[in-house]
Design an enzyme around this catalytic site. Structure first.
Site, PDB file in Angstrom:
ATOM      1  N   HIS A 182      -4.588   1.387   7.503  1.00  0.00           N
ATOM      2  CA  HIS A 182      -3.261   1.795   7.490  1.00  0.00           C
ATOM      3  C   HIS A 182      -3.058   2.879   6.480  1.00  0.00           C
ATOM      4  O   HIS A 182      -2.477   4.101   7.030  1.00  0.00           O
ATOM      5  CB  HIS A 182      -2.187   0.705   7.374  1.00  0.00           C
ATOM      6  N   GLU A 183      -3.564   2.740   5.226  1.00  0.00           N
ATOM      7  CA  GLU A 183      -3.234   3.801   4.052  1.00  0.00           C
ATOM      8  C   GLU A 183      -4.240   5.043   4.442  1.00  0.00           C
ATOM      9  O   GLU A 183      -3.794   6.274   4.336  1.00  0.00           O
ATOM     10  CB  GLU A 183      -3.521   3.184   2.971  1.00  0.00           C
ATOM     11  N   GLY A 229       0.936  -1.223  -0.025  1.00  0.00           N
ATOM     12  CA  GLY A 229       0.002   0.098   0.061  1.00  0.00           C
ATOM     13  C   GLY A 229       0.761   1.175  -0.071  1.00  0.00           C
ATOM     14  O   GLY A 229       1.953   1.217   0.451  1.00  0.00           O
ATOM     15  N   CYS A 270       5.854  -0.006   7.268  1.00  0.00           N
ATOM     16  CA  CYS A 270       5.377   1.169   6.308  1.00  0.00           C
ATOM     17  C   CYS A 270       6.654   1.515   5.476  1.00  0.00           C
ATOM     18  O   CYS A 270       7.994   1.714   5.840  1.00  0.00           O
ATOM     19  CB  CYS A 270       5.151   2.476   7.359  1.00  0.00           C
ATOM     20  N   LEU A 271       6.306   1.873   4.213  1.00  0.00           N
ATOM     21  CA  LEU A 271       7.388   2.279   3.389  1.00  0.00           C
ATOM     22  C   LEU A 271       8.198   3.605   3.945  1.00  0.00           C
ATOM     23  O   LEU A 271       9.339   3.740   3.510  1.00  0.00           O
ATOM     24  CB  LEU A 271       7.029   2.294   1.831  1.00  0.00           C
ATOM     25  N   GLN A 282       2.957  10.100   1.222  1.00  0.00           N
ATOM     26  CA  GLN A 282       4.251   9.446   1.401  1.00  0.00           C
ATOM     27  C   GLN A 282       4.798   9.766   0.048  1.00  0.00           C
ATOM     28  O   GLN A 282       6.179   9.467   0.157  1.00  0.00           O
ATOM     29  CB  GLN A 282       4.021   7.927   1.349  1.00  0.00           C
ATOM     30  N   HIS A 285      -2.706   7.469   6.649  1.00  0.00           N
ATOM     31  CA  HIS A 285      -1.805   8.332   6.297  1.00  0.00           C
ATOM     32  C   HIS A 285      -2.320   9.614   5.756  1.00  0.00           C
ATOM     33  O   HIS A 285      -1.823  10.464   5.699  1.00  0.00           O
ATOM     34  CB  HIS A 285      -1.103   7.612   4.970  1.00  0.00           C
TER      35      HIS A 285
HETATM   36 NI    NI Z   1       2.492   3.275   5.506  1.00  0.00          NI
END
Ligand code: NI
Length: 174
Positions: A138-139, A48, A96-97, A53, A142
């Site tokens: 989670h997304e 995701g 998380c990226l 991000q 963000h």
């Molecule tokens: Ni994340």
């Protein structure tokens, strides 16, 4: 189509703490951004990615929780909203990226119903469970400036933040 990989912001970054704005119209630029986000996510690899991000404060996310088996199942969600959630919860060791190589257990509703606008401008509604449910929550977090480490204790959060500050200093030197 020529897809492009985008640089992913690393925590701590003020842009990761901001509320993203609703998207008013679905332009070709927005579709290109979504395609580039998918490319960036698959390449990372991740399941995701949310627009903040990559430094865009728009309510847009992409996800695909299909692992190695099976054909890809990419989602592009514009202005996603959770419209129902289960009382039942599940726990995942989330990553998380924007917080590379750090993980933490987060408890969330096991099932959520999400409504969004797709890349063709059509309204969609779907119930997600298991990893998909965790991922979409989670997304969406963000888009509200919230990270999975915000669910962890203050000590753990601070430790991870210090590691990320160190990582960013090292990357800036290279
Ligand atoms: Ni994340």
């Amino acid at each position: 189509m020529n897809r492009m990989k985008l640089p992913i912001l690393i925590h701590p970054d003020p842009r990761l703490k901001k509320h993203a704005a609703p998207i008013a119209d679905i332009s070709d630029d927005l579709r290109t951004l979504a395609d580039n986000m998918l490319e960036t996510m698959y390449d990372a690899p991740g399941i995701g990615l949310a627009a903040p991000q990559v430094g865009m404060l728009d309510r847009l996310l992409v996800m695909d929780c299909i692992k190695d088996d099976g054909p890809p199942r990419p989602y592009v969600m514009i202005n996603p909203e959770i419209i129902a959630k289960s009382d039942e919860t599940s726990v995942y060791d989330e990553g998380c990226l924007s917080i590379p190589e750090q993980y933490g257990e987060v408890t969330r509703p096991a099932e959520v119903e999400v409504r969004w606008i797709d890349r063709d401008g059509k309204e969609q509604t779907e119930v997600f469970a298991n990893l998909w449910a965790t991922c979409v929550q989670h997304e969406i977090d963000h888009l509200d400036g919230k990270l999975f480490i915000d669910y962890l204790g203050p000590m753990r959060r601070q430790l991870i933040t210090r590691k990320m500050q160190k990582l960013k200093r090292e990357r800036a030197r290279d």
